[in-house]
Enzyme design. Structure first.
Site, short mmCIF file in Angstrom:
data_model
loop_
_atom_site.label_atom_id
_atom_site.label_comp_id
_atom_site.label_asym_id
_atom_site.label_seq_id
_atom_site.Cartn_x
_atom_site.Cartn_y
_atom_site.Cartn_z
CB ALA A 37 28.05 39.39 40.00
CG HIS A 39 31.10 45.46 38.79
ND1 HIS A 39 32.19 46.15 39.25
CD2 HIS A 39 30.39 45.10 39.88
CE1 HIS A 39 32.13 46.23 40.57
NE2 HIS A 39 31.05 45.59 40.98
CG HIS A 42 34.49 42.63 40.65
ND1 HIS A 42 33.17 42.73 40.27
CD2 HIS A 42 34.48 42.39 41.98
CE1 HIS A 42 32.41 42.55 41.32
NE2 HIS A 42 33.16 42.35 42.38
CD GLN A 66 30.75 38.42 52.24
OE1 GLN A 66 31.76 37.72 52.16
NE2 GLN A 66 30.71 39.63 51.70
CE LYS A 154 29.60 50.33 45.82
NZ LYS A 154 29.25 49.24 46.71
CG ASP A 155 32.55 46.94 49.37
OD1 ASP A 155 31.40 47.20 49.71
OD2 ASP A 155 32.82 46.35 48.30
NE ARG A 192 23.83 42.94 47.86
CZ ARG A 192 24.88 42.60 48.64
NH1 ARG A 192 25.91 43.40 48.74
NH2 ARG A 192 24.87 41.46 49.30
O1 PAF Z 1 33.92 42.49 48.56
C1 PAF Z 1 33.55 41.33 48.31
O2 PAF Z 1 33.22 40.97 47.19
C2 PAF Z 1 33.50 40.31 49.44
O3 PAF Z 1 33.10 40.89 50.63
C3 PAF Z 1 34.81 39.55 49.62
C4 PAF Z 1 35.95 40.47 50.03
C5 PAF Z 1 35.19 38.84 48.33
C6 PAF Z 1 34.66 38.49 50.72
O4 PAF Z 1 33.65 37.57 50.39
#
Ligand code: PAF
Length: 288
Positions: A37, A39, A42, A66, A154-155, A192
């Protein structure tokens, strides 16, 4: 300029074989793990990797471990053809898109559990989430053994958890952080965001505005607890349905901070209906 179509591989053996050829030719390798997905956030990771490495491999794997039992694993957006085209245009030379059975063989029962850092904030709101992230990222890093792997700020907590596991497990891969990419109105890009209704999409940018204001005020010496109370009130007034956390933390340990003598980060998770948004900014660093 049209990019050559990237090689798409689905097995760990094929991934290793391709990357071994690059390595043997002395070509530096950047790895960008994603759940697809794709964007612009990424694509910024892929471009950052392509700017530093001769070869970029992108992984596309919606990692079931996860997601919690009531989370959106089945509904998570998937569009491989679109992802491959975008990744290629951003500089990816190889896509690793394994099936779940390739990554989790029958009888799989190992998990990577990062301690304290992974138990707070997202770890507390989403039990088991970081075990799933840490396990899959460890597997991907060991499968690919790139020179560097790229993750978004972001994460932010995920980034710290990954840095910790790489350090603790002596995985010889540099972890590179890329700043959050935002919409023009400040909303942090996320796969999302497509879940938001038009009304929720109108409310959502208030999160980054409030974070930025509180970060500026705290950097200017305002009391942390007063600013957090103000920020939470603003978020409720803006129309968010719930606030999982809105907090100022040490930027490395994620311990709560009352003053910002050390470097700090403000992190938030909020809900609009069933959609959960997370965001964070550096104190004193503007929007990260
Ligand atoms: O940030 C993400 O998209 C996911 O948590 C990752 C790091 C690809 C692990 O599945």
């Amino acid at each position: 300029m049209t990019q050559p179509a990237p090689e798409i591989v689905r097995s760990i053996i094929a991934l290793r074989r391709n990357l071994a050829v690059w390595r043997a030719s002395g070509e530096g390798i950047g790895l960008v793990p994603t759940m697809g997905a794709l964007h612009d956030g990424h694509l910024a990771l892929i471009r950052a990797a392509a700017a530093r490495h001769r070869r970029v491999a992108v992984t596309i794997f919606v990692n079931p471990t996860q997601f919690g039992p009531r989370e959106d694993f089945s509904a998570y957006p998937r569009n491989e053809a679109d992802d491959v085209a975008k990744a290629a245009a951003a500089g990816a030379a190889l896509i690793f898109a394994p099936a779940v059975e390739e990554m989790y063989r029958p009888g799989f029962e190992t998990a990577v559990n990062v301690g304290g850092l992974a138990t707070v904030l997202e770890g507390a709101s989403r039990p088991g989430h970081f075990d799933g992230v840490a396990t899959i990222v460890t597997k991907l890093l060991l499968q690919a053994l790139p020179d560097s792997a790229y993750f978004g700020e972001k994460d932010y907590q995920q980034l710290l958890v990954i840095r910790r596991l790489v350090r603790d497990l002596d995985i010889p891969v540099a972890i590179a952080a890329v700043p959050t990419v935002r919409e023009a109105d400040g909303l942090a890009l996320s796969s999302r965001n497509v879940y938001l209704s038009p009304e929720q999409r109108r409310i959502a940018p208030a999160l980054s505005r409030v974070l930025a204001t509180v970060a500026d005020r705290v950097a200017g010496g305002a009391a942390v607890d007063e600013q957090l109370a103000w920020g939470e009130a603003q978020l409720r007034m803006a129309g968010f349905d719930a606030i999982d956390y809105f907090t100022v933390r040490d930027a490395e340990s994620l311990e709560p901070v009352e003053t910002t003598v050390r470097s700090a980060r403000i992190l938030a998770a909020v809900r609009l209906g069933t959609t959960r948004l997370i965001d964070n900014v550096a104190v004193g660093g503007g929007q990260g």
